[in-house]
Scaffold this active site. Structure first.
Site, mmCIF file in Angstrom:
data_model
loop_
_atom_site.group_PDB
_atom_site.id
_atom_site.type_symbol
_atom_site.label_atom_id
_atom_site.label_comp_id
_atom_site.label_asym_id
_atom_site.label_seq_id
_atom_site.Cartn_x
_atom_site.Cartn_y
_atom_site.Cartn_z
ATOM 1 C CG ASN A 201 -0.476 -0.206 2.526
ATOM 2 O OD1 ASN A 201 0.545 0.943 2.967
ATOM 3 N ND2 ASN A 201 -0.416 -0.970 3.111
ATOM 4 C CG ASP A 272 -6.968 -5.718 6.994
ATOM 5 O OD1 ASP A 272 -6.408 -5.664 8.100
ATOM 6 O OD2 ASP A 272 -7.708 -4.912 6.520
ATOM 7 C CE LYS A 282 8.429 -11.629 -13.955
ATOM 8 N NZ LYS A 282 9.214 -11.123 -15.246
ATOM 9 C CG PHE A 318 -3.159 5.786 13.269
ATOM 10 C CD1 PHE A 318 -2.467 5.704 14.458
ATOM 11 C CD2 PHE A 318 -3.139 7.045 12.661
ATOM 12 C CE1 PHE A 318 -1.387 6.716 14.859
ATOM 13 C CE2 PHE A 318 -2.393 7.973 13.007
ATOM 14 C CZ PHE A 318 -1.365 8.065 13.931
ATOM 15 C CE LYS A 332 -10.549 -0.184 11.732
ATOM 16 N NZ LYS A 332 -10.432 0.739 10.524
ATOM 17 C CE LYS A 336 -9.058 -3.837 14.924
ATOM 18 N NZ LYS A 336 -8.002 -3.625 13.803
#
Ligand code: PMT
Length: 390
Positions: A201, A272, A282, A318, A332, A336
């Protein structure tokens, strides 16, 4: 602490020896660096006598690269007085004398400036812009104050008194979080598909590194577990860097150090899911056919730390959201077992991945909220630390 006091050419330079004396009295080691103009206001002999060390003022005097050894020696750099000129030079990246060269080389460690100048100069948009730039880079400004100026007028521009500057330095040097250890996660994770490809990301690690520096600035020892990033912390001794690649590696490193920590802030953008299998070669294109990747879930590091957490530990997560931001962030926090959640909305311009700025809402377990405007990630990090460690 080893403190370098930089002195520039303003009338308030006559107060610099008093500042040096106060710092020495508080138990700090001090060395002075002065500009040529500063020495029109205060003498070399005075500065060398009060500091008990040779003055650094000429880039070429000894033929050695003194700015490099002083930047390695010093743990904090204080410029008092800081003229409009030195503020402008640093903001513009100019290094044309001993002190400005040292300032540019002094990265990753705390820098404090005590501006002093005529009120019209202080109000000038160029000076205000430069001050904001320096603040954005994490340089801490003490003063200026309003009062009678050397030119005879009253206004904003007087240097803060040496006692006030020494207080700010000593508070920063002692560090509210001295003796504490914190875990920070930063950056992206890479989940390998084959020997050349991965799922990743856009996280750069900037937010997490800023958090680690803000914690270290307050005296904490930091365990910084980061995914792949080009960032480094070589100049900050209180940060131990653990480089990892995948979510599972981040999980192992974070769960290993967390029991020894007073708290943790998880700012990493963890994947995730990961490919169920990673090819050791490859993967080749298969004619015109599409390709399917089977994904399996990664461990949730934050939720695991939430289940391990003791009453004495603070856990901050976060939440990066695109819609129903606050509701999702609150969810969250509860699910959590967090003490705080820092909400990042991708709808806010200038916030989130890659950029140097961020805009967050810090939500506490009791529902109270602290919102930041768009600030540099360094300033956002300081606000987060202030809020979660009152
Ligand atoms: O790195 P930068 O370029 O500076 O960008 C900063 C940032 C945008 C990455 C950062 O400010 C941010 O928002 N980080 C959280 C990104 C994220 O993955 O959010 P999330 O809502 O998917 O995850 C919620 C929380 O769970 C986060 O604290 C995350 O670290 C944690 N998590 C998520 C998944 C997982 N498997 N384990 C986790 O610990």
């Amino acid at each position: 602490m080893k403190i370098v006091v930089g002195i520039t050419g303003g009338i308030a330079a006559y107060k610099a020896p008093e500042l040096v004396r106060l710092l020495k009295k508080a138990g700090h080691e001090v060395r002075c660096a002065a500009t040529e103009h500063a020495l029109e206001f205060v003498t070399r002999v005075t500065l060398e006598t009060v500091s008990g060390a040779p003055l650094y003022s000429d880039l070429f005097a000894s033929g050695r690269t003194e700015h490099i050894s002083l930047k390695d020696w010093g743990e904090m750099l204080v410029v008092a007085p800081a003229t409009a000129n030195i503020i402008g030079k640093v903001a513009g990246g100019i290094a044309d004398d001993a002190l400005s060269t040292l300032l540019l080389a002094f990265s990753g460690k705390p820098v404090i400036m005590a501006p002093a100048m005529n009120c019209e100069m202080w109000a000038h948009p160029a000076v205000q812009r430069n001050v904001e730039t320096l603040k954005g880079w994490g340089i801490c400004m003490v003063g200026p104050e309003e009062g009678e100026l050397a030119c005879g007028v009253n206004g904003m521009g007087r240097m803060a008194e040496p006692e006030q500057i020494a207080d700010a330095i000593c508070t920063m040097a002692a560090g509210r979080l001295a003796g504490q250890r914190w875990l920070v996660t930063a950056g992206p994770t890479y989940e390998r598909i084959d020997s050349v490809r991965f799922i990743g990301n856009y996280s750069s690690g900037k937010m997490g590194f800023a958090l680690a520096e803000a914690l270290a600035e307050q005296g904490a020892e930091v365990e910084l577990v980061t995914g792949p990033t080009y960032l480094n912390v070589s100049t900050y001794q209180r940060i131990s860097l653990h480089r990892v690649e995948s979510a599972r590696e981040m999980y192992s490193a974070a769960t290993e150090v967390f029991p020894r920590c007073n708290g943790a802030i998880l700012s990493a953008a963890v994947a995730d899911y990961r490919p169920a299998e990673c090819a050791d070669h490859k993967l080749k294109k298969n004619g015109n056919e599409g390709m399917h990747l089977d994904l399996v879930q990664n461990p949730d590091i934050l939720a695991t730390l939430g289940s391990m957490k003791t009453d004495k530990q603070t856990l901050v997560g976060f939440a990066l959201e695109t819609d129903n931001e606050e509701t999702n962030a609150q969810r969250k926090l509860e699910k959590k077992n967090l003490d705080f959640v820092v909400l990042n909305s991708l709808r806010d311009k200038g916030a989130g991945f890659g950029v140097d700025t961020n805009k967050v809402t810090i939500i506490a377990r009791d529902g109270s909220k602290t919102e930041s405007p768009l600030l540099s990630k360094k300033e956002v990090a300081r606000l987060i630390i202030e809020t979660i460690t009152p």
